[in-house]
Design a protein around this motif. Structure first.
Motif, PDB file in Angstrom:
ATOM      1  N   ILE A 187      35.581  39.374  41.092  1.00 40.45           N
ATOM      2  CA  ILE A 187      34.688  40.100  42.013  1.00 40.45           C
ATOM      3  C   ILE A 187      33.555  39.184  42.455  1.00 40.45           C
ATOM      4  N   PHE A 238      47.796  36.302  40.427  1.00 39.65           N
ATOM      5  CA  PHE A 238      48.464  37.550  40.057  1.00 39.65           C
ATOM      6  C   PHE A 238      49.281  37.358  38.782  1.00 39.65           C
ATOM      7  N   ILE A 251      32.546  35.532  50.469  1.00 38.76           N
ATOM      8  CA  ILE A 251      32.290  36.334  51.661  1.00 38.76           C
ATOM      9  C   ILE A 251      30.837  36.219  52.085  1.00 38.76           C
ATOM     10  N   LEU A 304      40.667  45.280  42.623  1.00 43.84           N
ATOM     11  CA  LEU A 304      40.924  44.521  41.410  1.00 43.84           C
ATOM     12  C   LEU A 304      41.161  45.454  40.229  1.00 43.84           C
ATOM     13  N   LEU A 305      40.530  46.634  40.249  1.00 43.51           N
ATOM     14  CA  LEU A 305      40.843  47.597  39.196  1.00 43.51           C
ATOM     15  C   LEU A 305      42.288  48.061  39.338  1.00 43.51           C
ATOM     16  N   LEU A 356      44.590  46.234  40.437  1.00 38.43           N
ATOM     17  CA  LEU A 356      45.363  45.112  39.917  1.00 38.43           C
ATOM     18  C   LEU A 356      45.434  45.161  38.390  1.00 38.43           C
ATOM     19  N   VAL A 357      44.333  45.528  37.758  1.00 38.76           N
ATOM     20  CA  VAL A 357      44.353  45.666  36.294  1.00 38.76           C
ATOM     21  C   VAL A 357      45.350  46.758  35.905  1.00 38.76           C
ATOM     22  N   ALA A 417      34.896  36.715  44.963  1.00 40.15           N
ATOM     23  CA  ALA A 417      35.016  37.303  46.300  1.00 40.15           C
ATOM     24  C   ALA A 417      33.645  37.427  46.932  1.00 40.15           C
ATOM     25  N   SER A 418      32.662  37.834  46.130  1.00 39.54           N
ATOM     26  CA  SER A 418      31.340  38.078  46.699  1.00 39.54           C
ATOM     27  C   SER A 418      30.743  36.803  47.272  1.00 39.54           C
ATOM     28  N   ARG A 462      36.980  45.454  47.303  1.00 42.47           N
ATOM     29  CA  ARG A 462      37.556  44.464  46.392  1.00 42.47           C
ATOM     30  C   ARG A 462      37.395  44.914  44.937  1.00 42.47           C
ATOM     31  N   VAL A 463      36.281  45.564  44.642  1.00 46.46           N
ATOM     32  CA  VAL A 463      36.091  46.072  43.285  1.00 46.46           C
ATOM     33  C   VAL A 463      37.218  47.043  42.944  1.00 46.46           C
ATOM     34  N   ILE A 474      40.493  41.276  29.843  1.00 48.33           N
ATOM     35  CA  ILE A 474      40.882  41.068  31.232  1.00 48.33           C
ATOM     36  C   ILE A 474      39.784  41.525  32.195  1.00 48.33           C
ATOM     37  N   LEU A 523      47.023  36.884  35.784  1.00 45.86           N
ATOM     38  CA  LEU A 523      46.302  38.107  35.433  1.00 45.86           C
ATOM     39  C   LEU A 523      47.234  39.132  34.796  1.00 45.86           C
ATOM     40  N   VAL A 524      48.360  39.366  35.448  1.00 41.40           N
ATOM     41  CA  VAL A 524      49.287  40.370  34.946  1.00 41.40           C
ATOM     42  C   VAL A 524      49.872  39.923  33.608  1.00 41.40           C
ATOM     43  N   LEU A 536      43.219  53.768  36.815  1.00 37.00           N
ATOM     44  CA  LEU A 536      42.892  52.492  37.469  1.00 37.00           C
ATOM     45  C   LEU A 536      43.451  52.452  38.887  1.00 37.00           C
ATOM     46  N   PHE A 547      34.067  44.545  52.342  1.00 35.87           N
ATOM     47  CA  PHE A 547      35.026  43.693  51.636  1.00 35.87           C
ATOM     48  C   PHE A 547      34.769  43.726  50.139  1.00 35.87           C
ATOM     49  N   ILE A 548      33.511  43.572  49.756  1.00 38.90           N
ATOM     50  CA  ILE A 548      33.227  43.444  48.327  1.00 38.90           C
ATOM     51  C   ILE A 548      33.441  44.772  47.614  1.00 38.90           C
ATOM     52  N   ILE A 588      38.408  40.011  35.764  1.00 44.07           N
ATOM     53  CA  ILE A 588      38.211  40.801  36.976  1.00 44.07           C
ATOM     54  C   ILE A 588      36.784  40.664  37.480  1.00 44.07           C
TER      55      ILE A 588
END
Lengths: 491, 637
Positions: free
Chosen positions: A426, A404, A433, B177-178, B180-181, A429-430, B173-174, A418, A407-408, B230, B169-170, A422
């Motif tokens: 993703i 975090f 999982i 994270l946006l 988060l941006v 994460a993919s 998650r997309v 950025i 990234l921030v 976002l 989840f995925i 991201i």
């Protein structure tokens, strides 16, 4: 002084451990536990409050003062965090190692690695820093070469040579800085704080200055590792015995990060924007490249090796972007990278320890040879799942705080690039999982037969790691605040 | 602002957290205790929420306790009118569903895990509601996402369920994270304007919502608009708005009580709550921010409505209706861009009533599915009203509220939104601002069609399978929680003015000419009549849509799943990563070959040292000759 005492005792303990046969495990467990306890108390007492940056517990003894060789030690909040991490990692590595699979010397090698890591972290003198840098390498090499899996001769040699090339450049860089310090001041010294000061570092002629910078960065990035100098990592992680992988991923991975933030950071402003942008680029490429490479791996161990490398991309990114930035993002960005090193070590330790148990019980760490093992081993599978979730940066676990912050913080430096980070997150994460779905869930793979869940003792180790990861995720200020103090004194 | 710590506020979250640990630990030994402990913990949350409500009412101030978390990010609780309404709703609905789940999960061997996870979920949801900082909000946001993942995959041995869990989840998650941006940009922009920021934490919710105008002035409304969009992307992921809605229908593979709790009543409304929570930020941004909320919401309402028409799986019909109804909530908040803060109040009221009637629908569906042994195809049901009168009546109450039948709570909440969207057009004045009204109006017709297609197929006619033939009502005791939900679904409309007033004292009710006002009801009646004639009888069997290309497109969900799964994931990401994997191993081999090359060179060099003196002599001669030659050419000799 307590650190010096601890360190001396560890050296004696390591020597003694080579003479033990039967009780090597208990002895090593005792030593690593004792070190861990001392470090925990030390950290609580000295860093919980009142730390204002710089080095404490310093001690200097002139060995050959004329040519500037001192045995000089000191601890900053950052090195303390990593001391704690290495103590935890070695303790866990010792505790999970099954006696019957290995000869007792593996425990001695582990203690030696711990000494090497401690030496790196507490040395305030470049010569000793370098010596310990190499000290770590030798037992790690032996662990891979002696106890590794298939191709162990080839892989261990590759590991040794590859990282040793990095070390050579480190040595050359140190001597470059050392000589020019002498030319400008007439004093021989290997003191890190003297050599790595903006004033004298800037006086080095441009070409040689960049050679020194290259030497430092090359050796640190090899260890980190960063794309494109990572080739030793997947092979070594995969071939090393699991306890060895735990140490490599949790312990040795701190060396590169410590090099960047502990050694190079004070002269960071001299790196120049080009170098910094290259670092940022390497960080982002590492994130994406390792994530994509990891996705199609069949072996969970190799996949997590790539995941481990990808996580270190955040560290490179943080270092590059953090120096480039100004204003209040700078400490956030840098502290994020430092926190990521700590978090990554903890998380990888948990994951590889859990995979070790899975491999022991199910006889494989290949995704397609597992499948549905949650039915037979719910506790162990859940532990691995916690590790995977932490590794993909889920909030509440230690990894999130670092990711975090990086990234921030990095938006100021890299803007809309950025999105690439991201994208990497993703993908990360993919595949985490996806791997969990294929290996842990679904119908049970009946070929595995009846397998037992972890024993209470094994689970307590995993639980210990999970709690550590959780606590560092919920109460980041255990170290975050003192990292900021450390940075405040430097920049 | 360092007010005394208000413990009841904290306990709202802490109680189910303790419940999570306690129900798991106790449940390992005694399975039966898990559900009781979890329900008690959530009941306590409800009590604490009520106490907090009283406190807020008496003091007239929001509760704000916070402390430094790390760097300049703080953490704590912020409970204002909006948050306390959500907390009350979540803890009440969650309690009802937990009570029903004790019955629903009674035979499951892992029910202690189930109750631990739903308890953790409730803690996460309540934490999200009261969080005072966006980072903490995000933590809980991901926690509920995690629980959703775990609970969708609760029956981990079902390949469908684990695939659905992964997808959920995925996809979310997309969005996350946006989001988060968005936070990153907001943080960076605010950090560059220390004068506006002061000593505040840049991502603290109370700071953002009280200083939205100043922030917009400092960092520019366009930047803030990008941040808002976002955030909206994050909300779309969690609240299943187009195009990130694809995970919800699959998520129906989980236990039905999970669908009721997470994928209908609470978690999926978290996105709406996010937009409502930071609404001042949206409002202070350029107008495109809220317009995109309105369009996204209303488009999703109609889009999901169309898909709901062709589903035969009862839970999927309900899933699409959830997506569609959340579209209404989003749209209502988006409308607030022109009609003012009342729009947020409309949206939140819809959120609350929806939680009741959708939870009711799902839970009564759960009761039906237990009787039918998880047979979910509505074409195989039929005639259940006679066989399960109690459950199906509850289902009917839920369905009536869903289609906004006059008098039910859904009527009060949804009709207001549709009217408000016309006011939006009147005040906006251009054709673009007519779109929400059009979409929402058609959406209300679609709602009636798919709801009562489902209901009539389930309840009327003759049973079309053995299981339906022999279905029986459960005992009355497990249904008691449903009565509470049904009461809410029926009568919550009574408190409409108080509700709006509680959120926004200066709210205005939309007033329209009667021919616009009553259009939704007319459409609803049309929908009822059509579905009655088609689906309450056997006429639907003579309908053959299969040949129509349109039907095919809708059946394939407008190919969006195909795009995401078969094209993006399988045809792009997978080959690309396989390519990276191949490159990596080739690169690795190349590096290795440097090593083996060196070794090979060495072994070739070794052959020179073969101990045959003649060879050495020849080499020395050759060497010396070369040296001499060079010296001559250079003119040294």
């Amino acid at each position: 002084m307590i650190i010096l005492l601890l360190f001396s005792l560890m050296v004696i303990a390591a020597i003694a451990s080579f003479f033990l046969k039967k009780h090597a495990f208990v002895y090593a467990l005792g030593v690593s536990a004792a070190v861990l306890i001392v470090i925990v108390f030390y950290s609580v007492l000295r860093f919980h409050s009142g730390y204002t940056g710089g080095y404490i517990s310093t001690f200097t003894y002139g060995l050959a003062s004329k040519i500037g060789i001192f045995f000089s030690i000191g601890v900053s909040s950052f090195s303390d965090a990593l001391l704690l991490l290495s103590a935890i990692v070695i303790f866990v590595a010792v505790a999970i190692t099954r006696k019957k699979d290995y000869v007792p010397s593996i425990y001695s090698f582990m203690i030696l690695i711990e000494i090497g890591l401690f030496g790196i972290l507490i040395s305030r003198d470049f010569l000793f820093f370098y010596i310990f840098w190499e000290v770590v390498l030798i037992p790690a090499y032996f662990i891979v070469a002696e106890f590794g899996g298939k191709n162990k001769d080839h892989v261990s040699l590759k590991f040794f040579v590859y990282t040793h090339i990095g070390s050579v450049f480190l040595l050359l860089a140190i001597f470059t800085v050392y000589s020019f310090y002498y030319i400008h001041t007439g004093i021989f010294t290997f003191q890190i704080s003297s050599l790595m000061s903006v004033k004298y570092f800037a006086m080095i002629p441009t070409t040689l200055k960049y050679f020194a910078i290259f030497g430092f960065l090359f050796s640190f990035l090899v260890k980190l590792p960063s794309f494109p100098i990572h080739s030793w990592l997947p092979d070594t992680y995969e071939t090393a015995p699991y306890p060895g992988t735990v140490i490599l991923a949790g312990g040795l991975s701190i060396m590169g990060g410590y090099g960047l933030f502990g050694i190079l950071l004070p002269v960071g402003s001299l790196l120049g924007n080009t170098v910094l942008y290259i670092l940022i680029g390497l960080g982002i490429i590492s994130l994406i490249y390792f994530a994509l490479s990891a996705m199609m791996q069949y072996s969970l161990k190799r996949m997590m090796a790539f995941a481990s490398a990808a996580a270190m991309g955040f560290v490179t990114l943080s270092f590059g972007a953090g120096i480039l930035e100004t204003g209040i993002e700078q400490p956030l960005e840098l502290a994020g990278g430092m926190y990521q090193i700590l978090a990554h070590g903890l998380i990888m330790t948990l994951i590889f320890a859990a995979l070790y148990f899975i491999n022991q019980k199910a006889g494989s760490d290949n995704i397609y040879s597992l499948g549905g093992i949650f039915r037979e081993m719910p506790v162990l599978s859940s532990s691995l799942l916690v590790g995977l979730l932490a590794s993909l940066g889920l909030p509440g676990f230690a990894g999130f705080i670092g990711e975090f912050s990086v990234l921030v913080g990095s938006f100021q430096a890299i803007g809309w690039v950025i999105i690439l980070v991201i994208f990497a997150m993703i993908i990360t994460a993919s595949y985490h999982i996806w791997a969990a779905q294929r290996s842990l869930y679904g119908p049970y793979n009946e070929h595995l037969g009846a397998i037992k869940d972890v024993s209470a003792a094994q689970f307590s180790i995993l639980l210990f790691m999970m709690i550590a990861i959780f606590i560092f995720g919920i109460v980041p200020n255990l170290y975050y605040g003192s990292f900021l103090a450390y940075l405040g004194a430097l920049i | 602002m360092s007010a005394a710590i208000y413990w009841y506020g904290w306990l709202i979250v802490i109680s189910p957290l303790v419940g999570f640990l306690a129900s798991y630990i106790a449940g390992r030994k005694y399975r039966i205790t898990a559900g009781i402990i979890a329900s008690t913990a959530i009941g306590l949350s409800l009590v604490f929420s009520i106490l907090t409500l009283l406190k807020i009412n008496s003091s007239g101030q929001p509760i704000y306790n916070h402390f430094k978390w790390f760097f300049n990010i703080d953490a704590g609780i912020y409970i204002d009118h909006l948050a306390i309404i959500m907390a009350l709703m979540v803890s009440f609905v969650s309690l009802m569903i937990h009570l029903f789940a004790i019955y629903y999960m009674k035979d499951d061997p892992n029910k202690h895990t189930y109750f631990a996870e739903t308890s953790l979920f409730t803690a996460g949801m309540l934490g999200l509601i009261v969080a005072s900082n966006l980072v903490l909000f995000f933590l809980f946001w991901e926690l509920v996402g995690l629980c959703s993942y775990l609970l969708i995959g609760f029956w981990f041995f079902k390949p469908n369920a684990t695939a659905a869990a992964k997808k959920a989840f995925i996809v979310t998650r997309v969005g996350d994270l946006l989001f988060l941006v968005g936070m990153a940009i907001l943080y960076a922009s605010l950090s560059a304007h220390i004068s506006v920021l002061g000593a505040n934490s840049p991502l603290s919710i109370p700071y953002l919502i009280t200083n939205a105008k100043a922030i917009a002035a400092a960092i520019g409304p366009t930047t803030l608009g990008i941040v808002s969009v976002l955030f909206l992307a994050g909300a779309a992921g969690k609240s299943a708005q187009f195009p990130l809605h694809v995970w919800i229908p699959d998520a129906m593979e989980g236990p039905t009580t999970v669908s009721a709790l997470i994928h209908a009543a609470t978690m999926v409304t978290a996105g709406v709550y996010l937009v409502a929570r930071v609404f001042p930020i949206f409002q202070a941004s350029s107008s495109f921010a809220l317009y995109s909320v309105a369009i996204l919401g209303s488009f999703t309402a109609i889009y999901a409505g169309i898909l709901g028409l062709v589903m035969n799986d009862i839970k999927r019909v309900l899933a699409y209706s959830t997506i569609s109804q959340i579209g209404y909530m989003m749209a209502a908040i988006g409308l607030a861009g022109i009609i003012g803060y009342s729009g947020v109040a409309y949206g939140i009221f819809q959120l609350v009533t929806h939680a009741f009637f959708k939870a009711l629908l799902f839970v009564s569906t759960g009761a039906i599915l237990i009787a039918l042994l998880e047979l979910r195809d509505i074409k195989k049901m039929g005639g259940l009203w006679k066989r399960m009168p109690m459950t199906v009546t509850l289902l009917l109450i839920g369905a009536a509220a869903l289609i906004a039948f006059p008098g039910t709570s859904g009527y009060f909440s949804k009709d207001t939104i549709i009217s408000a969207s016309y006011v939006y057009y009147l005040q906006g004045g251009n054709i673009a601002s007519l779109l929400p009204w059009l979409f929402l109006l058609i959406g209300s017709l679609l709602t009636t069609l798919y709801t009562f297609r489902m209901f009539f197929l389930v309840a009327m006619g003759k049973p079309r399978s053995d299981l339906a033939e022999h279905a029986k009502d459960p005992k009355i005791l497990p249904l008691i929680p449903l009565f509470f939900l049904a009461a809410g679904a029926l009568f919550l409309g009574i408190v409409q003015p108080q509700f709006y007033g509680f959120l926004y004292p200066d709210y205005v009710m939309p007033s329209l000419p009667y021919y616009i006002q009553y259009l939704p009801e007319v459409l609803m009646v049309i929908g009822l009549v059509v579905t009655y004639f088609l689906y309450a009888t056997d006429k639907w069997k003579k309908l053959h849509f299969d040949k129509s290309p349109w039907y095919k497109i809708v059946r394939n969900k407008f190919y969006l799943d195909t795009l995401f799964t078969n094209i993006i994931a399988e045809r792009v990401i997978a080959p690309v990563s396989a390519g990276f994997g191949a490159f990596e191993s080739a690169y690795n081999k190349a590096i290795d070959s440097i090593g083996t090359g060196t070794v090979g060179l060495g072994s070739r060099m070794r052959k020179l040292q073969n101990g045959i003196v003649e060879n050495y002599f020849v080499i020395i001669l050759i060497g010396m000759s070369i040296i001499l030659l060079i010296m001559i050419l250079e003119g040294v000799l």
